[in-house]
Write a protein that holds these residues in place. Structure first.
Motif, PDB file in Angstrom:
ATOM      1  N   VAL A 269      -1.825  15.436  -0.179  1.00 47.55           N
ATOM      2  CA  VAL A 269      -2.410  14.087  -0.253  1.00 47.55           C
ATOM      3  C   VAL A 269      -2.650  13.699  -1.718  1.00 47.55           C
ATOM      4  CG1 VAL A 269      -4.447  12.694   0.322  1.00 47.55           C
ATOM      5  CG2 VAL A 269      -3.395  14.153   2.067  1.00 47.55           C
ATOM      6  N   VAL A 270      -3.193  14.619  -2.505  1.00 46.16           N
ATOM      7  CA  VAL A 270      -3.446  14.305  -3.921  1.00 46.16           C
ATOM      8  C   VAL A 270      -2.126  13.968  -4.613  1.00 46.16           C
ATOM      9  CG1 VAL A 270      -4.182  15.304  -6.125  1.00 46.16           C
ATOM     10  CG2 VAL A 270      -5.621  15.568  -4.085  1.00 46.16           C
ATOM     11  N   ALA A 271      -1.075  14.748  -4.305  1.00 52.99           N
ATOM     12  CA  ALA A 271       0.223  14.489  -4.955  1.00 52.99           C
ATOM     13  C   ALA A 271       0.786  13.120  -4.571  1.00 52.99           C
ATOM     14  CB  ALA A 271       1.220  15.599  -4.579  1.00 52.99           C
ATOM     15  N   ALA A 272       0.521  12.697  -3.329  1.00 52.90           N
ATOM     16  CA  ALA A 272       1.078  11.407  -2.877  1.00 52.90           C
ATOM     17  C   ALA A 272       0.237  10.222  -3.351  1.00 52.90           C
ATOM     18  CB  ALA A 272       1.171  11.398  -1.350  1.00 52.90           C
ATOM     19  N   HIS A 273      -0.988  10.499  -3.819  1.00 53.60           N
ATOM     20  CA  HIS A 273      -2.018   9.495  -4.182  1.00 53.60           C
ATOM     21  C   HIS A 273      -1.882   8.196  -3.368  1.00 53.60           C
ATOM     22  CE1 HIS A 273       0.667   7.443  -7.135  1.00 53.60           C
ATOM     23  NE2 HIS A 273       1.098   8.647  -7.375  1.00 53.60           N
ATOM     24  N   PRO A 274      -2.121   8.309  -2.047  1.00 54.09           N
ATOM     25  CA  PRO A 274      -1.988   7.126  -1.199  1.00 54.09           C
ATOM     26  C   PRO A 274      -3.228   6.231  -1.225  1.00 54.09           C
ATOM     27  CG  PRO A 274      -2.632   8.997   0.140  1.00 54.09           C
ATOM     28  CD  PRO A 274      -2.520   9.506  -1.285  1.00 54.09           C
ATOM     29  N   ASP A 275      -3.044   4.999  -0.724  1.00 50.78           N
ATOM     30  CA  ASP A 275      -4.167   4.098  -0.485  1.00 50.78           C
ATOM     31  C   ASP A 275      -4.709   4.280   0.925  1.00 50.78           C
ATOM     32  OD1 ASP A 275      -3.750   2.524  -2.982  1.00 50.78           O
ATOM     33  OD2 ASP A 275      -1.831   2.109  -1.987  1.00 50.78           O
TER      34      ASP A 275
ATOM     35  N   VAL B 117      -9.153   8.168  -1.153  1.00 52.91           N
ATOM     36  CA  VAL B 117      -8.449   7.275  -0.215  1.00 52.91           C
ATOM     37  C   VAL B 117      -9.477   6.552   0.650  1.00 52.91           C
ATOM     38  CG1 VAL B 117      -6.764   7.169   1.667  1.00 52.91           C
ATOM     39  CG2 VAL B 117      -6.504   8.873  -0.153  1.00 52.91           C
ATOM     40  N   LYS B 118      -9.372   5.231   0.694  1.00 58.51           N
ATOM     41  CA  LYS B 118     -10.410   4.446   1.370  1.00 58.51           C
ATOM     42  C   LYS B 118     -10.076   4.140   2.828  1.00 58.51           C
ATOM     43  CE  LYS B 118     -13.233   3.622  -2.152  1.00 58.51           C
ATOM     44  NZ  LYS B 118     -13.125   4.969  -2.688  1.00 58.51           N
ATOM     45  N   ARG B 119      -8.788   4.145   3.161  1.00 60.68           N
ATOM     46  CA  ARG B 119      -8.417   3.744   4.533  1.00 60.68           C
ATOM     47  C   ARG B 119      -7.876   4.933   5.305  1.00 60.68           C
ATOM     48  NH1 ARG B 119      -7.985  -2.349   5.167  1.00 60.68           N
ATOM     49  NH2 ARG B 119      -9.075  -2.904   3.271  1.00 60.68           N
ATOM     50  N   PHE B 120      -8.377   5.057   6.531  1.00 61.16           N
ATOM     51  CA  PHE B 120      -8.003   6.211   7.360  1.00 61.16           C
ATOM     52  C   PHE B 120      -7.852   5.723   8.794  1.00 61.16           C
ATOM     53  CE2 PHE B 120      -8.301  10.208   9.556  1.00 61.16           C
ATOM     54  CZ  PHE B 120      -7.920  11.187   8.652  1.00 61.16           C
ATOM     55  N   VAL B 121      -6.702   5.996   9.388  1.00 59.40           N
ATOM     56  CA  VAL B 121      -6.427   5.588  10.775  1.00 59.40           C
ATOM     57  C   VAL B 121      -5.946   6.829  11.519  1.00 59.40           C
ATOM     58  CG1 VAL B 121      -4.993   4.120  12.268  1.00 59.40           C
ATOM     59  CG2 VAL B 121      -5.748   3.256  10.036  1.00 59.40           C
TER      60      VAL B 121
ATOM     61  N   GLN C 120       8.345   0.438  10.548  1.00 60.08           N
ATOM     62  CA  GLN C 120       7.532  -0.791  10.591  1.00 60.08           C
ATOM     63  C   GLN C 120       6.644  -0.906   9.350  1.00 60.08           C
ATOM     64  OE1 GLN C 120       5.653  -2.198  14.143  1.00 60.08           O
ATOM     65  NE2 GLN C 120       7.054  -1.121  15.511  1.00 60.08           N
ATOM     66  N   LEU C 121       6.169   0.237   8.864  1.00 57.77           N
ATOM     67  CA  LEU C 121       5.381   0.203   7.621  1.00 57.77           C
ATOM     68  C   LEU C 121       6.253  -0.247   6.453  1.00 57.77           C
ATOM     69  CD1 LEU C 121       3.356   3.545   7.998  1.00 57.77           C
ATOM     70  CD2 LEU C 121       2.371   1.232   7.914  1.00 57.77           C
ATOM     71  N   ILE C 122       7.466   0.297   6.394  1.00 54.85           N
ATOM     72  CA  ILE C 122       8.382  -0.075   5.299  1.00 54.85           C
ATOM     73  C   ILE C 122       8.692  -1.574   5.386  1.00 54.85           C
ATOM     74  CG2 ILE C 122      10.686   0.355   4.280  1.00 54.85           C
ATOM     75  CD1 ILE C 122       9.198   2.950   4.207  1.00 54.85           C
ATOM     76  N   ALA C 123       8.952  -2.037   6.608  1.00 55.17           N
ATOM     77  CA  ALA C 123       9.278  -3.465   6.792  1.00 55.17           C
ATOM     78  C   ALA C 123       8.112  -4.357   6.374  1.00 55.17           C
ATOM     79  CB  ALA C 123       9.654  -3.731   8.247  1.00 55.17           C
ATOM     80  N   ALA C 124       6.892  -3.825   6.502  1.00 59.21           N
ATOM     81  CA  ALA C 124       5.707  -4.608   6.106  1.00 59.21           C
ATOM     82  C   ALA C 124       5.435  -4.499   4.602  1.00 59.21           C
ATOM     83  CB  ALA C 124       4.490  -4.142   6.900  1.00 59.21           C
ATOM     84  N   GLY C 125       6.295  -3.780   3.883  1.00 59.04           N
ATOM     85  CA  GLY C 125       6.180  -3.727   2.424  1.00 59.04           C
ATOM     86  C   GLY C 125       5.430  -2.520   1.886  1.00 59.04           C
ATOM     87  N   HIS C 126       5.123  -1.555   2.757  1.00 55.20           N
ATOM     88  CA  HIS C 126       4.400  -0.377   2.289  1.00 55.20           C
ATOM     89  C   HIS C 126       5.374   0.701   1.793  1.00 55.20           C
ATOM     90  CE1 HIS C 126       0.786  -2.105   3.947  1.00 55.20           C
ATOM     91  NE2 HIS C 126       1.308  -2.150   5.157  1.00 55.20           N
ATOM     92  N   GLU C 127       4.853   1.563   0.945  1.00 55.14           N
ATOM     93  CA  GLU C 127       5.600   2.765   0.532  1.00 55.14           C
ATOM     94  C   GLU C 127       5.033   3.926   1.318  1.00 55.14           C
ATOM     95  OE1 GLU C 127       5.799   4.001  -3.676  1.00 55.14           O
ATOM     96  OE2 GLU C 127       5.564   1.859  -4.050  1.00 55.14           O
ATOM     97  N   VAL C 128       5.894   4.774   1.874  1.00 52.23           N
ATOM     98  CA  VAL C 128       5.399   5.781   2.817  1.00 52.23           C
ATOM     99  C   VAL C 128       5.788   7.203   2.383  1.00 52.23           C
ATOM    100  CG1 VAL C 128       5.376   6.536   5.225  1.00 52.23           C
ATOM    101  CG2 VAL C 128       5.615   4.096   4.698  1.00 52.23           C
ATOM    102  N   THR C 129       4.788   8.076   2.387  1.00 48.73           N
ATOM    103  CA  THR C 129       5.041   9.516   2.349  1.00 48.73           C
ATOM    104  C   THR C 129       4.857  10.006   3.778  1.00 48.73           C
ATOM    105  OG1 THR C 129       4.175   9.725   0.111  1.00 48.73           O
ATOM    106  CG2 THR C 129       4.272  11.740   1.430  1.00 48.73           C
ATOM    107  N   GLY C 130       5.854  10.688   4.319  1.00 48.24           N
ATOM    108  CA  GLY C 130       5.787  11.083   5.727  1.00 48.24           C
ATOM    109  C   GLY C 130       5.880  12.584   5.885  1.00 48.24           C
TER     110      GLY C 130
ATOM    111  N   MET D 120       0.834  -1.202   0.000  1.00 45.40           N
ATOM    112  CA  MET D 120       0.000   0.000   0.000  1.00 45.40           C
ATOM    113  C   MET D 120       0.868   1.251   0.000  1.00 45.40           C
ATOM    114  SD  MET D 120      -3.059   0.027   2.798  1.00 45.40           S
ATOM    115  CE  MET D 120      -3.535  -1.618   3.241  1.00 45.40           C
ATOM    116  N   ARG D 121       0.344   2.295  -0.588  1.00 42.78           N
ATOM    117  CA  ARG D 121       0.994   3.609  -0.438  1.00 42.78           C
ATOM    118  C   ARG D 121       0.330   4.285   0.762  1.00 42.78           C
ATOM    119  NH1 ARG D 121       3.750   5.717  -4.606  1.00 42.78           N
ATOM    120  NH2 ARG D 121       3.100   7.806  -4.031  1.00 42.78           N
ATOM    121  N   VAL D 122       1.154   4.650   1.733  1.00 45.04           N
ATOM    122  CA  VAL D 122       0.609   5.150   2.996  1.00 45.04           C
ATOM    123  C   VAL D 122       1.111   6.581   3.237  1.00 45.04           C
ATOM    124  CG1 VAL D 122       0.369   4.739   5.472  1.00 45.04           C
ATOM    125  CG2 VAL D 122       0.672   2.799   3.919  1.00 45.04           C
ATOM    126  N   PHE D 123       0.187   7.453   3.575  1.00 40.64           N
ATOM    127  CA  PHE D 123       0.502   8.858   3.875  1.00 40.64           C
ATOM    128  C   PHE D 123       0.442   9.009   5.398  1.00 40.64           C
ATOM    129  CE2 PHE D 123      -0.532  13.321   4.496  1.00 40.64           C
ATOM    130  CZ  PHE D 123       0.142  13.993   3.477  1.00 40.64           C
TER     131      PHE D 123
END
Ligand SMILES: NC(=O)c1ccc[n+]([C@@H]2O[C@H](COP(=O)([O-])OP(=O)(O)OC[C@H]3O[C@@H](n4cnc5c(N)ncnc54)[C@H](OP(=O)(O)O)[C@@H]3O)[C@@H](O)[C@H]2O)c1
Length: 326
Positions: free
Chosen positions: A62-68, A113-117, A19-29, A1-4
């Motif tokens: 957020v639009v520029a990062a187009h995260p999931d 974006v469908k997922r929000f935490v 931990q997100l990177i280790a789980a295989g996600h791409e992260v914009t921070g 997933m691409r995660v913002f």
């Protein structure tokens, strides 16, 4: 997933990104302070400087990062907390929890974006009646201490709008596990006494365990609220001496309620004598979350061993503080 991750340079964000990177996600921070870009990059994320209180900038980022997925971990709690003027100390954080959350939710909508935490808080949040350890289904405190009204309303707002939008709210315990944890200095200086009988219950969570639960939450659908706390909600009279020992400090002082009220205000008295802790049963069951530090009884000693020496400093009169309810 691409995660913002909003607030990637913060106490939790900086544990979460690796931990997100280790789980295989791409992260914009995101970070607020210009100097933190390199820090975020070193954690493995693409850094973006962002003020969450600028709605247009939030949408653009957020639009520029187009995260999931979006994870909101921005607070503004670095620096001293004044428990007597609680809402003043928390004002900026309360804005991040109301306006900042609104902006991120609007950006999520704009970017599909469908997922929000989002980060919320568990310890000292629940109604001060009945059992001492509360589940997510138990009522929140209907009558917050006046000095905390804005901060508690902001948390309630965040809980409501995030779940209302189908997102996941993580009510974390009091964070520990970093050199800048808010309790370290007051406890080392013996400015944090056991108030009255010390019956107020706190829930803690090691930052690494909090980050692990956050990564797991991403894989689940909302709306949902989870208490992200350890297994061992406990009264101040139990955990504070253990924390002092872990920090190599002298044992905590004791203060009668009137003195605590005088020096630190009603919020500190409430947290020291009446507050409720939280249960993690739901998070363990639904997220299949396993804690590395199931109790602060061992966790404090492990986390603070590196800083436990050479701190016999002691301050003067009994200024009083309580665990930071963020
Ligand atoms: N549950 C808990 O117990 C809890 C919860 C939160 C914090 N705390 C405690 O509070 C203390 C400070 O926390 P912290 O180190 O995470 O620092 P913080 O100052 O609260 O910052 C957290 C994150 O939010 C970002 N941020 C701040 N203002 C922002 C804004 N207007 N727009 C966008 N982002 C913004 C920060 O960026 P920059 O770093 O670039 O400024 C950072 O990434 C720590 O001791 C921590 O443990 C405790």
């Amino acid at each position: 997933m691409r995660v913002f991750v909003a607030g990637a340079s913060g106490a939790l964000g900086s544990r979460l990104v690796p931990q997100l990177i280790a789980a295989g996600h791409e992260v914009t921070g995101t970070h607020r302070s210009p100097g933190n870009a390199e820090r975020v990059r070193r954690l493995g994320a693409e850094p973006v400087q962002l003020d969450l209180l600028n709605p247009d900038a939030v949408i653009d980022a957020v639009v520029a990062a187009h995260p999931d997925a979006i994870i909101h971990q921005a607070t503004a709690l670095a620096g001293d907390l004044d428990f007597k003027h609680f809402d003043r100390s928390f004002h900026q954080t309360s804005l991040l929890r109301t306006q900042g959350t609104d902006s991120l939710l609007a950006a999520a909508k704009a970017a599909g974006v469908k997922r929000f935490v989002a980060q919320s808080y568990a310890s000292a949040r629940y109604a001060r009646t009945g059992g001492m350890v509360k589940t997510e289904d138990d009522p929140l405190d209907p009558d917050p201490i006046p000095a905390t009204r804005e901060a508690t309303a902001a948390l309630r707002y965040l809980d409501e709008v995030v779940t209302g939008a189908g997102g996941i709210v993580l009510r974390y315990g009091v964070f520990y596990g970093a050199a800048n944890d808010g309790l370290i200095e007051p406890v080392r200086k013996r400015m944090f006494p056991i108030v009255g009988g010390g019956a107020g219950v706190s829930s803690f969570i090691h930052l690494d365990d909090a980050a692990a639960a956050t990564v797991l939450a991403l894989e689940h659908r909302g709306p949902a609220i989870y208490n992200i706390v350890d297994d061992d909600a406990a009264p101040v009279r139990e955990w504070l001496p253990v924390l002092a020992k872990a920090l190599g400090a002298k044992p905590p002082r004791r203060a009668p309620r009137w003195m605590a009220r005088l020096f630190a205000g009603e919020a500190a008295v409430m947290m020291g004598t009446q507050s409720r802790g939280a249960s993690n049963a739901k998070a363990k069951r639904k997220l299949d979350w396993k804690l590395h530090h199931p109790t602060w009884r061992e966790g404090f000693a492990v986390a603070y061993a590196p800083i436990a020496s050479g701190n016999e400093r002691e301050s003067g009169p009994a200024a009083v503080m309580s665990p930071s309810p963020t």
